[in-house]
Design an enzyme around this catalytic site. Structure first.
Site, PDB file in Angstrom:
ATOM      1  N   CYS A 128       0.797  -1.224   0.000  1.00 52.29           N
ATOM      2  CA  CYS A 128       0.000   0.000   0.000  1.00 52.29           C
ATOM      3  C   CYS A 128       0.831   1.277   0.000  1.00 52.29           C
ATOM      4  O   CYS A 128       0.277   2.374  -0.006  1.00 52.29           O
ATOM      5  CB  CYS A 128      -0.949  -0.009   1.194  1.00 52.29           C
ATOM      6  SG  CYS A 128      -2.019  -1.460   1.200  1.00 52.29           S
ATOM      7  N   HIS A 188      -2.181   8.450   5.346  1.00 52.68           N
ATOM      8  CA  HIS A 188      -2.569   7.112   4.893  1.00 52.68           C
ATOM      9  C   HIS A 188      -4.015   6.873   5.312  1.00 52.68           C
ATOM     10  O   HIS A 188      -4.818   6.409   4.522  1.00 52.68           O
ATOM     11  CB  HIS A 188      -1.618   6.076   5.489  1.00 52.68           C
ATOM     12  CG  HIS A 188      -1.753   4.724   4.885  1.00 52.68           C
ATOM     13  ND1 HIS A 188      -1.515   4.478   3.559  1.00 52.68           N
ATOM     14  CD2 HIS A 188      -2.113   3.525   5.440  1.00 52.68           C
ATOM     15  CE1 HIS A 188      -1.707   3.185   3.301  1.00 52.68           C
ATOM     16  NE2 HIS A 188      -2.085   2.599   4.424  1.00 52.68           N
ATOM     17  N   HIS A 215      -9.741   2.347   0.021  1.00 51.69           N
ATOM     18  CA  HIS A 215      -8.316   2.005  -0.003  1.00 51.69           C
ATOM     19  C   HIS A 215      -8.019   1.267  -1.304  1.00 51.69           C
ATOM     20  O   HIS A 215      -8.346   0.087  -1.457  1.00 51.69           O
ATOM     21  CB  HIS A 215      -7.968   1.134   1.207  1.00 51.69           C
ATOM     22  CG  HIS A 215      -6.492   1.007   1.446  1.00 51.69           C
ATOM     23  ND1 HIS A 215      -5.551   1.250   0.470  1.00 51.69           N
ATOM     24  CD2 HIS A 215      -5.782   0.664   2.556  1.00 51.69           C
ATOM     25  CE1 HIS A 215      -4.341   1.057   0.956  1.00 51.69           C
ATOM     26  NE2 HIS A 215      -4.462   0.715   2.225  1.00 51.69           N
TER      27      HIS A 215
END
Length: 420
Positions: A175, A306, A342
């Site tokens: 990620c 994030h 996400h």
């Protein structure tokens, strides 16, 4: 804010700027639609349709539902590419066009294609595994099988643009991969190894990743609420973000529109835990990024976090930001995952594009779905509505499993950068 930025780092190599953006997201495809989605605080949440969700108690996600690959992929059959590669190729073509360049312009230069990903073409792997379970390997579709290699995410761009003097890499740092890929391109441009770089990340929604997060108990039932006291987890998403970067000299010579300057970045891999973030490691990565970019904490106007919306991530990340910036000097800290979910390896690349647009357009995107900030996070997350702001330096955080952390620093381009 002190607008003076050290030029020691910039003086050691060529300055690097972003002149083109390509984005595929659940709140908008292309720069114009994506910018409008960010300003409006649009939500990309909808029931998942990419795979059968029978048996899951809840299955919302942030899928891209209006993507037409044939509009962007014209030099190769779109069906020869997996969905993530289609996103990657389409975003790259958008970025080239947005930069005011032609395919011939790009082909005439030494180039780099650097694409980050978490899952590669796991959506196709899901299909192949299902076929194997149902009828054995002889049931594999050969077209689907050929699409599986993750290298296709970058190789597809090379093929689509007809590039020859090119390095193509796919970076699998989960990620944080989008920021890693942008940092790779930044280094190559600063050193003069290449003249143009197409960098970012791409991933497609797949059963494997959704199921993994679901089994971890980190998938939210309805919406993603980063930094909210009632947050319940992530929503998986998909898409791509590709940044076209070149040297400042190149951009000025051709009169290009400059979105932002890439000031620097920081990387770290603490490997302390397979999934749990570590505050100290995140803080060190931020500090590395600041030093590399030649900025100080007081110069950062906002942080694109994030911000996954899980209990652990948001508290740990907010703690790391507080550790670096100080209790009384926390910059506004937002998470666009509240809007687009996400998108794994695409996440930080799409966020980098959002940061560049925020600098150019003069606004900070909101963290939507917000009701009450968790006191343990205690950040100004710009709840629910964008705010207008003149921005000079923006920080983009990316945190990944295994402690693969990457922080990117972007700045407003100033032709008087060296002035106090």
């Amino acid at each position: 804010m002190n607008a003076s930025i050290s030029t020691d780092t910039q003086a050691s190599g060529r300055r690097v700027v972003i002149t083109g953006l390509g984005v595929v997201t659940s709140i908008g495809i292309g720069v114009e639609a994506f910018t409008a989605g960010l300003r409006d605080g649009r939500s990309g949440v909808k029931p998942i349709t990419a795979f059968d969700t029978t048996g899951f108690a809840h299955a919302n996600g942030c899928e891209v539902t209006d993507f037409e690959p044939e509009r962007w992929i014209v030099r190769q059959p779109p069906e020869e590419l997996g969905r993530a590669s289609q996103f990657s190729v389409a975003a790259a073509r958008m970025a080239v066009e947005d930069a005011g360049l032609t395919e011939e312009d790009v082909r005439a230069r030494r180039s780099l294609v650097s694409v980050g990903t978490t899952d590669g073409e796991s959506r196709d792997l899901d299909q192949l595994v299902g076929a194997s379970v149902a009828g054995g390997f002889e049931e594999h579709d050969p077209v689907v099988a050929r699409r599986v290699p993750a290298g296709r995410l970058s190789a597809g761009i090379v093929r689509e643009l007809g590039l020859t003097d090119v390095e193509a890499v796919t970076i699998p740092t989960a990620c944080a991969a989008g920021n890693y890929a942008v940092g790779y391109g930044y280094d190559a441009l600063r050193s003069g190894d290449v003249d143009i770089a197409l960098c970012g990340g791409a991933d497609a929604a797949c059963r494997k990743t959704f199921t993994g997060f679901y089994r971890l108990g980190t998938v939210a039932p309805e919406v993603c609420r980063p930094f909210d006291k009632d947050r319940e987890g992530i929503l998986t998403g998909e898409g791509a973000g590709i940044l076209l970067m070149e040297s400042l000299e190149s951009a000025l010579a051709r009169g290009a529109r400059i979105y932002a300057e890439v000031l620097g970045y920081g990387l770290a891999c603490d490997a302390l835990h397979p999934v749990a973030p570590d505050q100290g490691s995140i803080a060190r990565t931020i500090e590395i990024a600041h030093r590399n970019a030649g900025v100080t904490p007081d110069q950062v106007d906002f942080v694109s976090a994030h911000g996954t919306g899980t209990k652990a991530n948001d508290i740990t990340e907010a703690g790391a930001i507080r550790q670096v910036f100080g209790e009384d000097a926390m910059p506004r800290t937002v998470s666009i995952k509240s809007m687009i979910g996400h998108s794994m390896g695409a996440a930080s690349a799409v966020s980098a594009a959002a940061c560049a647009l925020a600098i150019t357009e003069g606004f900070i995107p909101p963290t939507i779905n917000h009701r009450e900030t968790d006191p343990e996070c205690a950040v100004d997350c710009v709840p629910n509505e964008a705010v207008e702001a003149e921005l000079t330096v923006v920080q983009n955080n990316a945190l990944a499993f295994g402690g693969n952390n990457a922080v990117l620093i972007l700045g407003a381009y100033r032709d008087h950068r060296s002035a106090a």
